[in-house]
Design a protein around this motif. Structure first.
Motif, mmCIF file in Angstrom:
data_model
loop_
_atom_site.group_PDB
_atom_site.id
_atom_site.type_symbol
_atom_site.label_atom_id
_atom_site.label_comp_id
_atom_site.label_asym_id
_atom_site.label_seq_id
_atom_site.Cartn_x
_atom_site.Cartn_y
_atom_site.Cartn_z
ATOM 1 N N GLN A 9 0.846 -1.197 0.000
ATOM 2 C CA GLN A 9 0.000 0.000 0.000
ATOM 3 C C GLN A 9 0.884 1.251 0.000
ATOM 4 O OE1 GLN A 9 -2.593 0.302 3.411
ATOM 5 N NE2 GLN A 9 -4.070 1.535 2.307
ATOM 6 N N GLY A 10 0.552 2.201 -0.847
ATOM 7 C CA GLY A 10 1.394 3.387 -1.012
ATOM 8 C C GLY A 10 2.022 3.400 -2.394
ATOM 9 N N ASP A 11 2.192 2.197 -2.979
ATOM 10 C CA ASP A 11 2.720 2.093 -4.341
ATOM 11 C C ASP A 11 1.600 2.461 -5.318
ATOM 12 O OD1 ASP A 11 5.129 0.149 -5.857
ATOM 13 O OD2 ASP A 11 3.359 0.801 -6.983
ATOM 14 N N GLU A 12 1.919 3.297 -6.280
ATOM 15 C CA GLU A 12 0.856 3.800 -7.175
ATOM 16 C C GLU A 12 0.262 2.710 -8.070
ATOM 17 O OE1 GLU A 12 3.405 5.621 -10.933
ATOM 18 O OE2 GLU A 12 2.447 7.003 -9.508
ATOM 19 N N CYS A 13 0.975 1.594 -8.252
ATOM 20 C CA CYS A 13 0.414 0.478 -9.039
ATOM 21 C C CYS A 13 -0.922 -0.003 -8.456
ATOM 22 C CB CYS A 13 1.378 -0.713 -9.057
ATOM 23 S SG CYS A 13 2.796 -0.446 -10.097
ATOM 24 N N THR A 15 -3.308 1.708 -7.237
ATOM 25 C CA THR A 15 -4.424 2.659 -7.352
ATOM 26 C C THR A 15 -4.853 2.859 -8.802
ATOM 27 O OG1 THR A 15 -2.931 4.544 -7.504
ATOM 28 C CG2 THR A 15 -3.633 3.902 -5.292
ATOM 29 N N LYS A 16 -4.207 2.151 -9.717
ATOM 30 C CA LYS A 16 -4.479 2.356 -11.145
ATOM 31 C C LYS A 16 -5.509 1.367 -11.681
ATOM 32 C CE LYS A 16 -1.405 5.571 -12.001
ATOM 33 N NZ LYS A 16 0.022 5.410 -11.985
ATOM 34 N N CYS A 18 -6.385 -1.217 -14.339
ATOM 35 C CA CYS A 18 -5.538 -2.063 -15.192
ATOM 36 C C CYS A 18 -6.136 -2.210 -16.588
ATOM 37 C CB CYS A 18 -5.375 -3.435 -14.556
ATOM 38 S SG CYS A 18 -4.508 -3.366 -12.988
ATOM 39 N N SER A 91 -0.666 -6.993 0.027
ATOM 40 C CA SER A 91 -0.132 -5.644 -0.160
ATOM 41 C C SER A 91 -0.413 -4.725 1.028
ATOM 42 C CB SER A 91 -0.696 -5.018 -1.447
ATOM 43 O OG SER A 91 -0.232 -5.726 -2.576
ATOM 44 N N GLY A 138 -7.937 -0.732 -9.142
ATOM 45 C CA GLY A 138 -7.202 0.163 -8.248
ATOM 46 C C GLY A 138 -7.792 0.306 -6.861
#
Ligand code: NI
Length: 166
Positions: A9-13, A15-16, A18, A91, A138
């Motif tokens: 959590q915190g990684d921008e992957c 929140t996107k 797909c 995550s 996301g």
């Protein structure tokens, strides 16, 4: 096959939204193989591609018979009932929340060759379908819970549940 690094959590992957998979090629097969190996290694029951940094609509779910179900471009097409219980995420390590999900979930997806299939399951696996498919847009389970439990609070929660069940 190789283990992939799970982002937290915190990684921008995470929140996107797909992208849809259109090429059912060796690269996809390698991703699926690596995700299955990473899932087994982690001791979890589900893993979505964005959790290993790949922004494609792919996830793997381990059912209660320990079979790995590969879901490409999955969509939930029917749900039934309700269950409220503990949920966690590879995550969001060490945190758990109480989340309400449908009890039975039916999913339509493509397999690694691009062929469409449907799969239906209940309980933990149904919960997992919902959780993993949300990752592809996301979203994280923490959005469904008011309060996250730490490991200690989780133990206390399980103890209380066991007492209630006696
Ligand atoms: Ni997750």
């Amino acid at each position: 096959m190789a283990l992939r690094k799970i982002v937290v959590q915190g990684d921008e992957c995470l929140t996107k939204k797909c992208r849809v998979v259109t090429d059912f090629n060796a690269r996809l097969h390698m991703l699926l193989d690596d995700m299955a190996e990473t899932l087994v290694d982690s001791g979890g029951v589900g893993l979505a591609a964005p959790q290993v940094g790949v922004l494609r609509r792919v996830c793997v779910v381990m059912n209660e018979d320990d079979e790995i179900i590969e879901l490409i471009n999955p969509e939930i097409i029917a749900t039934e009932g309700e269950q409220t219980g503990l949920e966690g995420c590879l995550s969001v390590p060490g945190k758990y929340g109480i989340v309400t999900r449908p009890y039975i979930v039916r999913v339509r997806a493509q397999d690694r060759n691009g062929d469409y299939f449907e799969v239906e399951d209940e309980g933990l696996t149904a919960r997992c379908f919902c959780h993993e498919i949300e990752h592809l847009d996301g979203h994280l389970f923490v959005e469904h819970t008011d309060r996250l439990l730490s490991g200690e609070e989780l133990e206390e929660f399980i103890r209380q549940q066991e007492e209630e069940d006696e």
